[in-house]
Design a protein around this motif. Structure first.
Motif, PDB file in Angstrom:
ATOM      1  N   GLY A 303       0.845  -1.182   0.000  1.00  0.00           N
ATOM      2  CA  GLY A 303       0.000   0.000   0.000  1.00  0.00           C
ATOM      3  C   GLY A 303       0.880   1.232   0.000  1.00  0.00           C
ATOM      4  N   LEU A 304       0.998   1.862  -1.159  1.00  0.00           N
ATOM      5  CA  LEU A 304       1.878   3.018  -1.314  1.00  0.00           C
ATOM      6  C   LEU A 304       1.105   4.306  -1.051  1.00  0.00           C
ATOM      7  CD1 LEU A 304       3.581   1.981  -4.691  1.00  0.00           C
ATOM      8  CD2 LEU A 304       4.372   1.477  -2.363  1.00  0.00           C
ATOM      9  N   PRO A 305       1.739   5.309  -0.458  1.00  0.00           N
ATOM     10  CA  PRO A 305       1.071   6.595  -0.288  1.00  0.00           C
ATOM     11  C   PRO A 305       0.714   7.201  -1.640  1.00  0.00           C
ATOM     12  CG  PRO A 305       3.063   6.461   1.061  1.00  0.00           C
ATOM     13  CD  PRO A 305       3.088   5.295   0.128  1.00  0.00           C
ATOM     14  N   GLY A 306      -0.240   8.134  -1.635  1.00  0.00           N
ATOM     15  CA  GLY A 306      -0.728   8.695  -2.884  1.00  0.00           C
ATOM     16  C   GLY A 306       0.139   9.788  -3.470  1.00  0.00           C
ATOM     17  N   ASN A 307       0.926  10.499  -2.660  1.00  0.00           N
ATOM     18  CA  ASN A 307       1.796  11.529  -3.212  1.00  0.00           C
ATOM     19  C   ASN A 307       2.818  10.881  -4.141  1.00  0.00           C
ATOM     20  OD1 ASN A 307       0.977  14.105  -2.307  1.00  0.00           O
ATOM     21  ND2 ASN A 307       1.728  13.635  -0.253  1.00  0.00           N
ATOM     22  N   PRO A 308       3.056  11.452  -5.328  1.00  0.00           N
ATOM     23  CA  PRO A 308       3.892  10.780  -6.327  1.00  0.00           C
ATOM     24  C   PRO A 308       5.267  10.362  -5.841  1.00  0.00           C
ATOM     25  CG  PRO A 308       2.725  12.603  -7.332  1.00  0.00           C
ATOM     26  CD  PRO A 308       2.455  12.689  -5.868  1.00  0.00           C
ATOM     27  N   ALA A 309       6.022  11.258  -5.214  1.00  0.00           N
ATOM     28  CA  ALA A 309       7.368  10.901  -4.766  1.00  0.00           C
ATOM     29  C   ALA A 309       7.324   9.861  -3.652  1.00  0.00           C
ATOM     30  CB  ALA A 309       8.129  12.136  -4.306  1.00  0.00           C
ATOM     31  N   SER A 310       6.305   9.921  -2.806  1.00  0.00           N
ATOM     32  CA  SER A 310       6.167   8.925  -1.740  1.00  0.00           C
ATOM     33  C   SER A 310       5.937   7.542  -2.314  1.00  0.00           C
ATOM     34  CB  SER A 310       5.013   9.307  -0.812  1.00  0.00           C
ATOM     35  OG  SER A 310       5.247  10.548  -0.198  1.00  0.00           O
ATOM     36  N   GLY A 311       5.036   7.457  -3.295  1.00  0.00           N
ATOM     37  CA  GLY A 311       4.806   6.173  -3.952  1.00  0.00           C
ATOM     38  C   GLY A 311       6.024   5.677  -4.693  1.00  0.00           C
ATOM     39  N   ALA A 312       6.748   6.612  -5.331  1.00  0.00           N
ATOM     40  CA  ALA A 312       7.954   6.238  -6.066  1.00  0.00           C
ATOM     41  C   ALA A 312       8.998   5.644  -5.142  1.00  0.00           C
ATOM     42  CB  ALA A 312       8.522   7.457  -6.799  1.00  0.00           C
ATOM     43  N   VAL A 313       9.179   6.231  -3.965  1.00  0.00           N
ATOM     44  CA  VAL A 313      10.158   5.718  -3.006  1.00  0.00           C
ATOM     45  C   VAL A 313       9.736   4.353  -2.474  1.00  0.00           C
ATOM     46  CG1 VAL A 313      11.108   6.074  -0.688  1.00  0.00           C
ATOM     47  CG2 VAL A 313      11.142   7.938  -2.358  1.00  0.00           C
ATOM     48  N   GLY A 314       8.454   4.215  -2.132  1.00  0.00           N
ATOM     49  CA  GLY A 314       7.984   2.919  -1.643  1.00  0.00           C
ATOM     50  C   GLY A 314       8.196   1.823  -2.666  1.00  0.00           C
TER      51      GLY A 314
END
Length: 420
Positions: A303-314
């Motif tokens: 479950g990745l966060p919705g903010n783009p960079a947050s999802g990219a890091v996850g």
């Protein structure tokens, strides 16, 4: 598991759960991009026979240097593809790749001889050496590249053009590889719009996570089997999750609805269908609300966060680690290089920073880019790497060594323009 985990603890849980996939036999040409599950040892010598590395004349040196000025009659010729031949005295005209005649052990290039006479068909019949010839000169020995029984391609190696060249050279008809990981992507949020031609209503935004993650999944060597965007109703989400599993997904990615807001329904929805939530929240930035679970079917869920960079890091630092393990690859190791400029942080978290690897005065350095906020996407166009700062390092000086990762686990950082 409740409470924030350190990055190392969370990654260890991911790697524990990410079991290597089943092995299948494939022809090498049908295995490009897959990972070798069993090492390949050579069953033949490569080259399969002694052969000439040059166009020239094969000679018998017999352990002694043949001095410039010596003359030889040309007794025969050998071109690539000719069968074994036995030579007596004198020289043999020979072409690159041609099998060495039995009894001869050295080759003098054609440009290092003087042709003294020719036959009626204009073929050389007598030569004089214009340079010394040492024993073994310009001869490729049988098994010199790979000997029969020697290891050729190790397990855990991803099959690419170089591997295909080696396997084809050895005549390997079939190899054991891990099948490609199948990934489903579910983007949550009633504000998301997929159709670029659709005008945005008040409060709506374009879905950038879906195309980004689909491209990153493919670049990571996996396969997208489903991609859908859903609203914030748990029953709609669970229906798509069921379709993802029916499509054969080994890994399910979702974006959004994993934080602590009233509409962040994913954790409870997963618990309702028997998922084992292994952690929720990691001490990293960006991407702290990351959730990881094993579904009742056995598939992994990120479950990745919705903010783009947050999802990219996850995805980059957790999902890609799982994809490597499931494919049978060894854990990734970062590069180490000096930081271009001093940098500091306020929170004792592990930071994953959009970075630029530069070539300066013949050496590489890593620069932290502006625009590290988790909602910003434009800096990703400039970034060619991720710079990682450990949780305990609060301030770094210029020149201090840092860990640097490529954009994806199969991609090395490309050298970027120096930013001053």
């Amino acid at each position: 598991m409740s409470g924030d985990l350190a990055y190392e603890e969370a990654l260890a849980i991911v790697l524990r759960e990410a079991r290597a996939l089943a092995v299948e036999q494939r022809a090498p040409q049908d295995a490009q991009g897959l990972v070798l599950a069993e090492a390949v040892a050579s069953e033949v010598d490569l080259p399969p026979f002694d052969n000439s590395a040059m166009d020239g004349f094969a000679l018998r040196a017999a352990g002694e240097t043949l001095a410039a000025g010596r003359e030889f009659d040309v007794r025969g010729s050998q071109v690539a593809g000719d069968a074994a031949a036995t030579a007596g005295e004198g020289a043999w005209e020979i072409m690159t790749g041609a099998r060495m005649p039995d009894g001869l052990d050295s080759v003098v290039p054609i440009e290092r001889v003087e042709i003294l006479a020719r036959t009626g068909e204009a073929r050389p019949s007598r030569i004089r050496l214009a340079a010394d010839v040492r024993p073994g000169d310009n001869v490729r020995l049988r098994g010199e590249d790979i000997a029969s029984g020697a290891p050729a391609v190790p397990a855990g190696r991803r099959i690419g053009a170089n591997e295909l060249m080696v396997l084809a050279s050895l005549g390997v008809p079939s190899i054991a590889v891990r099948r490609r990981v199948r990934v489903a992507i579910i983007n949550t949020g009633r504000e998301l719009v997929d159709d670029p031609a659709q005008p945005l209503a008040s409060g709506e935004i374009r879905n950038s996570n879906g195309p980004y993650l689909a491209a990153r999944v493919e670049a990571a060597g996996a396969e997208v089997v489903l991609r859908e965007t859903v609203t914030d109703e748990p029953e709609v989400f669970l229906a798509v999750l069921e379709r993802a599993l029916a499509a054969g997904a080994d890994v399910v990615l979702s974006t959004g609805a994993v934080s602590m807001g009233r509409h962040d329904f994913v954790p409870d929805a997963l618990r309702g269908v028997g998922a084992d939530i292994l952690f929720h929240k990691v001490r990293i930035r960006p991407g702290r609300p990351l959730l990881f679970a094993r579904l009742a079917s056995g598939a992994l869920f990120f479950g990745l966060p919705g903010n783009p960079a947050s999802g990219a890091v996850g995805f980059r630092f957790f999902t890609e680690a799982a994809l490597r393990a499931m494919s049978g690859m060894a854990p990734e190791r970062p590069l180490r290089m000096p930081l271009a400029a001093a940098w500091s942080k306020r929170a004792e978290l592990r930071f994953h920073l959009k970075g630029l690897v530069e070539l300066v005065d013949g050496g590489l350095r890593a620069r932290v880019l502006k625009g590290q906020e988790s909602f910003k996407v434009l800096p990703l166009l400039v970034a060619n790497a991720w710079i990682v700062v450990p949780a305990e390092s609060m301030a770094l000086e210029a020149g201090q060594m840092v860990d640097v990762y490529g954009p994806g686990h199969l991609e090395a950082p490309m050298i970027g323009e120096v930013l001053e």
